[in-house]
Motif scaffolding. Structure first.
Motif, short mmCIF file in Angstrom:
data_model
loop_
_atom_site.label_atom_id
_atom_site.label_comp_id
_atom_site.label_asym_id
_atom_site.label_seq_id
_atom_site.Cartn_x
_atom_site.Cartn_y
_atom_site.Cartn_z
N THR A 102 0.83 -1.20 0.00
CA THR A 102 0.00 0.00 0.00
C THR A 102 0.87 1.25 0.00
N SER A 103 0.50 2.23 -0.80
CA SER A 103 1.20 3.51 -0.80
C SER A 103 0.81 4.29 0.46
N ILE A 104 1.81 4.73 1.20
CA ILE A 104 1.56 5.44 2.45
C ILE A 104 2.35 6.74 2.45
N ARG A 105 1.65 7.82 2.80
CA ARG A 105 2.29 9.13 2.95
C ARG A 105 2.04 9.62 4.37
N THR A 106 2.90 10.53 4.82
CA THR A 106 2.72 11.07 6.17
C THR A 106 3.02 12.56 6.17
N TYR A 107 2.25 13.30 6.99
CA TYR A 107 2.37 14.75 7.10
C TYR A 107 2.41 15.11 8.58
N SER A 108 3.48 15.78 9.00
CA SER A 108 3.54 16.26 10.38
C SER A 108 3.73 17.77 10.38
N TYR A 109 3.19 18.42 11.41
CA TYR A 109 3.22 19.87 11.51
C TYR A 109 3.70 20.25 12.92
N GLY A 110 4.84 20.94 12.99
CA GLY A 110 5.35 21.34 14.29
C GLY A 110 5.70 20.18 15.18
N ALA A 111 6.20 19.09 14.60
CA ALA A 111 6.49 17.88 15.39
C ALA A 111 7.93 17.90 15.91
N PRO A 112 8.14 17.44 17.14
CA PRO A 112 9.51 17.30 17.67
C PRO A 112 10.26 16.20 16.94
N ARG A 113 11.56 16.14 17.17
CA ARG A 113 12.35 15.00 16.70
C ARG A 113 11.80 13.72 17.32
N VAL A 114 11.79 12.65 16.55
CA VAL A 114 11.12 11.41 16.97
C VAL A 114 12.09 10.31 17.35
N GLY A 115 13.25 10.25 16.69
CA GLY A 115 14.17 9.15 16.95
C GLY A 115 15.60 9.52 16.63
N PHE B 122 10.38 6.24 2.85
CA PHE B 122 9.31 7.13 2.39
C PHE B 122 9.78 8.21 1.42
N GLY B 123 11.02 8.66 1.54
CA GLY B 123 11.49 9.71 0.66
C GLY B 123 10.58 10.92 0.70
N ASP B 124 10.14 11.40 -0.48
CA ASP B 124 9.28 12.58 -0.56
C ASP B 124 7.86 12.32 -0.07
N LYS B 125 7.55 11.09 0.32
CA LYS B 125 6.22 10.81 0.86
C LYS B 125 6.12 11.15 2.35
N ALA B 126 7.25 11.51 2.97
CA ALA B 126 7.26 11.97 4.37
C ALA B 126 7.43 13.47 4.38
#
Length: 270
Positions: A163-176, A188-192
């Motif tokens: 499945t094609s999956i994209r993600t969008y975050s706004y004002g998110a802290p560093r995650v890992g 994800f490349g440009d899909k993140a």
């Protein structure tokens, strides 16, 4: 914008279509602060999900015009959320169906929050994809919700590999850490899409000195008014010192609460 040598660089502005997408999925993220949201972005609400222990709230929606299943996760809105935000130890990413490269580590509080709703989301998204096999999946969220959106995207991609999956975050802290960021970039490349507004201090609140590293690609609305011409596409590696990382963190500020001229808690539910 300037590089670390002080030389001015011309920002790489984005297309109108991409800018409109960034605004569109922010409206889902903003709507996640409102429960119930009966028609997220004017689309079909599949289910609302919450966990009383972690106080995570989210919804799954379906857009049959765009052929998408959308998972939108609320940002910090309670003392419990703030406690989760503060749990910054880096730990292995253990979640349903997930197997990451050795050494990949993520924020323990974010992971605990995500895992409190992960199985329900995987089950619901799987059910929707079984009924609508040509739909893609989008995860989105603001602030804490944006951090959980990337954990969600990784989990869903590993559970639904075709499945094609994209993600969008706004004002998110560093995650890992960097190994995790490199995995996200390679997968994800440009899909993140990681969006930062001006001097929003939350994305840089957790410093790299603690072992954290942003994933790419950052889209930085570096000046006003908000438009494709004032939104730069930054280096895909994640830590572009000519973009928002060039500004010392000011923590939660006015820029964090408004993206594209929209208050981050505005509902788009009809």
């Amino acid at each position: 914008m300037s590089n670390c040598d002080g030389k001015t660089l011309a920002p790489m502005s984005i297309s109108n279509d991409l800018y409109n997408d960034l605004v569109y999925y922010f409206k889902y993220a903003s709507s996640a602060y409102t429960m119930p949201c009966l028609r997220p972005n004017g689309n079909h609400l599949v289910i609302e999900i919450s966990n009383p222990l972690t106080d995570i709230q989210c919804f799954v929606a379906r857009d049959d015009h765009r052929k998408e299943v959308v998972v939108a996760i609320r940002g910090s809105a309670s003392v419990t959320d703030i406690v989760m935000d503060a749990q910054i130890a880096l730990v292995p990413f253990i979640s349903p169906g997930v197997k990451l490269p050795s050494g990949a580590r993520v924020h323990s509080g974010f992971l605990l929050s995500w895992d409190s709703v992960a199985m329900q989301i995987v089950t619901i998204v799987g059910r929707e994809l079984a009924r609508y096999p040509n739909h893609s999946v989008v995860t989105t969220g603001h602030s804490l919700g944006g951090s959980l959106a990337i954990l969600g995207a990784v989990t869903l991609q590993q559970n639904f590999e075709t499945t094609s999956i994209r993600t969008y975050s706004y004002g998110a802290p560093r995650v890992g850490n960097k190994i995790f960021a490199d995995y996200v970039n390679a997968t994800f490349g440009d899909k993140a899409h990681r969006v930062v507004h001006g001097n929003d201090g939350v994305p840089t609140m957790i410093p790299t000195q603690f072992g954290y590293h942003h994933h790419g690609v950052e889209y930085w609305q570096y000046t006003h008014p908000p438009s494709e011409e004032t939104t730069a596409k930054c280096n895909s590696e994640g830590e572009d010192l000519t973009c928002s990382a060039s500004i010392p963190s000011q923590g939660v500020n006015l820029a964090h609460m408004r993206y594209f001229g929209i208050l981050a808690t505005t509902p788009f539910c009809f």
